[in-house]
Enzyme design. Sequence first.
Site, PDB file in Angstrom:
ATOM      1  N   HIS A  51      16.242   5.311   1.554  1.00  0.00           N
ATOM      2  CA  HIS A  51      16.010   5.578   2.867  1.00  0.00           C
ATOM      3  C   HIS A  51      17.620   6.289   3.402  1.00  0.00           C
ATOM      4  O   HIS A  51      18.476   5.324   3.502  1.00  0.00           O
ATOM      5  CB  HIS A  51      15.734   4.433   3.827  1.00  0.00           C
ATOM      6  CG  HIS A  51      15.446   4.594   5.343  1.00  0.00           C
ATOM      7  ND1 HIS A  51      14.802   3.641   5.808  1.00  0.00           N
ATOM      8  CD2 HIS A  51      15.680   5.638   5.955  1.00  0.00           C
ATOM      9  CE1 HIS A  51      14.899   4.069   7.189  1.00  0.00           C
ATOM     10  NE2 HIS A  51      15.288   5.195   7.262  1.00  0.00           N
ATOM     11  N   GLU A  98       1.746   6.171   3.830  1.00  0.00           N
ATOM     12  CA  GLU A  98       1.979   4.940   3.276  1.00  0.00           C
ATOM     13  C   GLU A  98       1.657   3.867   4.162  1.00  0.00           C
ATOM     14  O   GLU A  98       2.220   3.935   5.279  1.00  0.00           O
ATOM     15  CB  GLU A  98       3.368   4.930   2.902  1.00  0.00           C
ATOM     16  CG  GLU A  98       3.939   3.703   2.122  1.00  0.00           C
ATOM     17  CD  GLU A  98       5.517   3.581   1.861  1.00  0.00           C
ATOM     18  OE1 GLU A  98       6.175   4.671   1.686  1.00  0.00           O
ATOM     19  OE2 GLU A  98       6.001   2.446   2.014  1.00  0.00           O
ATOM     20  N   ASN A 102      12.418   1.056  -4.518  1.00  0.00           N
ATOM     21  CA  ASN A 102      13.653   1.188  -3.504  1.00  0.00           C
ATOM     22  C   ASN A 102      14.822   0.743  -3.668  1.00  0.00           C
ATOM     23  O   ASN A 102      15.095  -0.453  -3.772  1.00  0.00           O
ATOM     24  CB  ASN A 102      13.099   0.767  -1.865  1.00  0.00           C
ATOM     25  CG  ASN A 102      13.922   1.147  -0.781  1.00  0.00           C
ATOM     26  OD1 ASN A 102      15.305   0.952  -0.803  1.00  0.00           O
ATOM     27  ND2 ASN A 102      13.513   1.758   0.073  1.00  0.00           N
ATOM     28  N   ARG A 138      23.739   3.391   7.061  1.00  0.00           N
ATOM     29  CA  ARG A 138      24.470   1.827   6.750  1.00  0.00           C
ATOM     30  C   ARG A 138      24.184   1.519   5.245  1.00  0.00           C
ATOM     31  O   ARG A 138      24.889   0.479   4.692  1.00  0.00           O
ATOM     32  CB  ARG A 138      23.520   0.824   7.561  1.00  0.00           C
ATOM     33  CG  ARG A 138      22.118   0.726   7.089  1.00  0.00           C
ATOM     34  CD  ARG A 138      21.479  -0.369   7.757  1.00  0.00           C
ATOM     35  NE  ARG A 138      21.216  -0.119   9.188  1.00  0.00           N
ATOM     36  CZ  ARG A 138      20.179  -0.656   9.880  1.00  0.00           C
ATOM     37  NH1 ARG A 138      19.550  -1.452   9.276  1.00  0.00           N
ATOM     38  NH2 ARG A 138      19.949  -0.247  11.169  1.00  0.00           N
ATOM     39  N   HIS A 186       6.341  -2.422   1.684  1.00  0.00           N
ATOM     40  CA  HIS A 186       6.837  -3.175   2.880  1.00  0.00           C
ATOM     41  C   HIS A 186       6.693  -4.858   2.456  1.00  0.00           C
ATOM     42  O   HIS A 186       5.559  -5.128   2.701  1.00  0.00           O
ATOM     43  CB  HIS A 186       6.902  -2.829   4.218  1.00  0.00           C
ATOM     44  CG  HIS A 186       8.013  -3.015   4.896  1.00  0.00           C
ATOM     45  ND1 HIS A 186       8.553  -4.293   5.167  1.00  0.00           N
ATOM     46  CD2 HIS A 186       9.110  -2.212   5.316  1.00  0.00           C
ATOM     47  CE1 HIS A 186       9.723  -4.277   6.011  1.00  0.00           C
ATOM     48  NE2 HIS A 186      10.334  -3.059   5.861  1.00  0.00           N
ATOM     49  N   HIS A 199      18.830  -1.633  -1.326  1.00  0.00           N
ATOM     50  CA  HIS A 199      19.729  -2.812  -1.088  1.00  0.00           C
ATOM     51  C   HIS A 199      20.933  -2.816  -2.135  1.00  0.00           C
ATOM     52  O   HIS A 199      21.925  -3.704  -1.965  1.00  0.00           O
ATOM     53  CB  HIS A 199      18.757  -3.968  -1.347  1.00  0.00           C
ATOM     54  CG  HIS A 199      18.057  -4.404  -0.105  1.00  0.00           C
ATOM     55  ND1 HIS A 199      18.335  -4.652   1.090  1.00  0.00           N
ATOM     56  CD2 HIS A 199      16.638  -4.209  -0.043  1.00  0.00           C
ATOM     57  CE1 HIS A 199      17.520  -4.931   1.999  1.00  0.00           C
ATOM     58  NE2 HIS A 199      16.539  -4.569   1.212  1.00  0.00           N
ATOM     59  N   ARG A 205      19.616   6.691   6.410  1.00  0.00           N
ATOM     60  CA  ARG A 205      19.410   6.418   7.752  1.00  0.00           C
ATOM     61  C   ARG A 205      20.592   7.400   8.415  1.00  0.00           C
ATOM     62  O   ARG A 205      21.571   7.585   7.938  1.00  0.00           O
ATOM     63  CB  ARG A 205      19.845   5.141   8.085  1.00  0.00           C
ATOM     64  CG  ARG A 205      18.574   4.197   7.660  1.00  0.00           C
ATOM     65  CD  ARG A 205      19.003   2.504   8.065  1.00  0.00           C
ATOM     66  NE  ARG A 205      17.724   1.709   7.962  1.00  0.00           N
ATOM     67  CZ  ARG A 205      17.048   1.519   8.991  1.00  0.00           C
ATOM     68  NH1 ARG A 205      17.447   1.914  10.084  1.00  0.00           N
ATOM     69  NH2 ARG A 205      15.935   0.833   8.850  1.00  0.00           N
ATOM     70  N   THR A 212      12.924  -1.364   8.515  1.00  0.00           N
ATOM     71  CA  THR A 212      11.645  -0.670   9.079  1.00  0.00           C
ATOM     72  C   THR A 212      10.823  -1.659   9.626  1.00  0.00           C
ATOM     73  O   THR A 212      10.302  -2.612   8.880  1.00  0.00           O
ATOM     74  CB  THR A 212      11.195   0.494   8.031  1.00  0.00           C
ATOM     75  OG1 THR A 212      12.003   1.213   7.607  1.00  0.00           O
ATOM     76  CG2 THR A 212      10.308   1.302   9.046  1.00  0.00           C
ATOM     77  N   GLU A 214      13.123   8.716   2.143  1.00  0.00           N
ATOM     78  CA  GLU A 214      12.613   8.089   3.316  1.00  0.00           C
ATOM     79  C   GLU A 214      13.504   8.557   4.515  1.00  0.00           C
ATOM     80  O   GLU A 214      14.726   8.317   4.374  1.00  0.00           O
ATOM     81  CB  GLU A 214      12.462   6.694   3.578  1.00  0.00           C
ATOM     82  CG  GLU A 214      11.466   5.859   3.150  1.00  0.00           C
ATOM     83  CD  GLU A 214      11.385   4.163   3.126  1.00  0.00           C
ATOM     84  OE1 GLU A 214      12.095   3.780   4.301  1.00  0.00           O
ATOM     85  OE2 GLU A 214      11.049   3.739   2.109  1.00  0.00           O
TER      86      GLU A 214
HETATM   87  N1  PXP Z   1       8.208   1.296   2.421  1.00  0.00           N
HETATM   88  C1  PXP Z   1       9.108   1.467   3.428  1.00  0.00           C
HETATM   89  C2  PXP Z   1       8.594   2.933   4.375  1.00  0.00           C
HETATM   90  C3  PXP Z   1      10.175   1.089   3.820  1.00  0.00           C
HETATM   91  O1  PXP Z   1      10.970   1.309   4.818  1.00  0.00           O
HETATM   92  C4  PXP Z   1      10.557   0.065   2.902  1.00  0.00           C
HETATM   93  C5  PXP Z   1      12.030  -0.633   3.244  1.00  0.00           C
HETATM   94  O2  PXP Z   1      13.066  -0.010   3.096  1.00  0.00           O
HETATM   95  C6  PXP Z   1      10.050  -0.262   1.926  1.00  0.00           C
HETATM   96  C7  PXP Z   1       8.802   0.328   1.444  1.00  0.00           C
HETATM   97  C8  PXP Z   1      10.265  -1.412   0.746  1.00  0.00           C
HETATM   98  O3  PXP Z   1      10.027  -2.651   1.518  1.00  0.00           O
HETATM   99  P1  PXP Z   1      10.738  -3.921   0.817  1.00  0.00           P
HETATM  100  O4  PXP Z   1      12.033  -3.706   0.778  1.00  0.00           O
HETATM  101  O5  PXP Z   1      10.400  -5.202   1.637  1.00  0.00           O
HETATM  102  O6  PXP Z   1       9.991  -4.076  -0.561  1.00  0.00           O
END
Ligand code: PXP
Length: 238
Positions: free
Chosen positions: A42, A150, A6, A48, A190, A9, A44, A100, A69
Amino acid sequence: MKFTLNVDHVAVLRNARAEDNPDPVTFALMAELYGIDGIVVHLREDRRHINERDVRLLREQLKTKLDLEMAAVKEIVDIACDVQPDLVTLVPEKRQELTTEGGLNVIDNIDLIRDTIDQLHDSDIPVSLFVEPDVTQIDAASEISADLIEIHTGIYANAKNEEDAFDELERIRQAAKHAKKLGLGVNAGHGLNYLNMKEFMVIEDVDEVSIGQAVIARSVFVGLEQALKEMAALINRK
Ligand code: PXP
């Protein structure tokens, strides 16, 4: 087990100065060169981090797969139908949250989620639902024809002690097994990181993990190639 990255960031960092650097699209393409199985972003409602330009460019450039996402809201669902990601993962979204915060309540929002799945399926887009490791939510996901779930691993990741972590892992293990029996694909994510991934690997029925924060943060110190290599070694990818 597959491993997707992902890159939200990276977009957070770019947007901090309202400039165009670092570009999450470039970052994602480099991750592909280093062997990642797919990219997650994601989009949003408040934009953001990831924006529409990122999603469209990723769709055009990625050679692995794009998992988009999003919340089940019309504006974003319409964008997804137009962009055609390889997978949509539906998540709950609150304006004030930092990230999330938990899984979808599929049971309480069944009509909205079913209609959203139907619209995405009409555009030939498979749909995953981000849920807690709860068999009743997983049954509901299956009833409304989700293709995958998921499993939210945040409670495991944030457990205060070993006993709580063990209990939550067991819940995840049972949930993943149940989902597989129903014929659902099983992703998880997550809060997974370099410390908690080893124990997580005891779970057999997870096809893919989605990781953001831990890998992006580590890549600041050791570089993306090394950060991905270290995580891939923990995941023991086949
Ligand atoms: N899965 C989902 C559905 C998420 O919302 C996120 C965070 O954006 C992640 C996985 C990845 O989480 P992390 O950034 O804590 O690894």
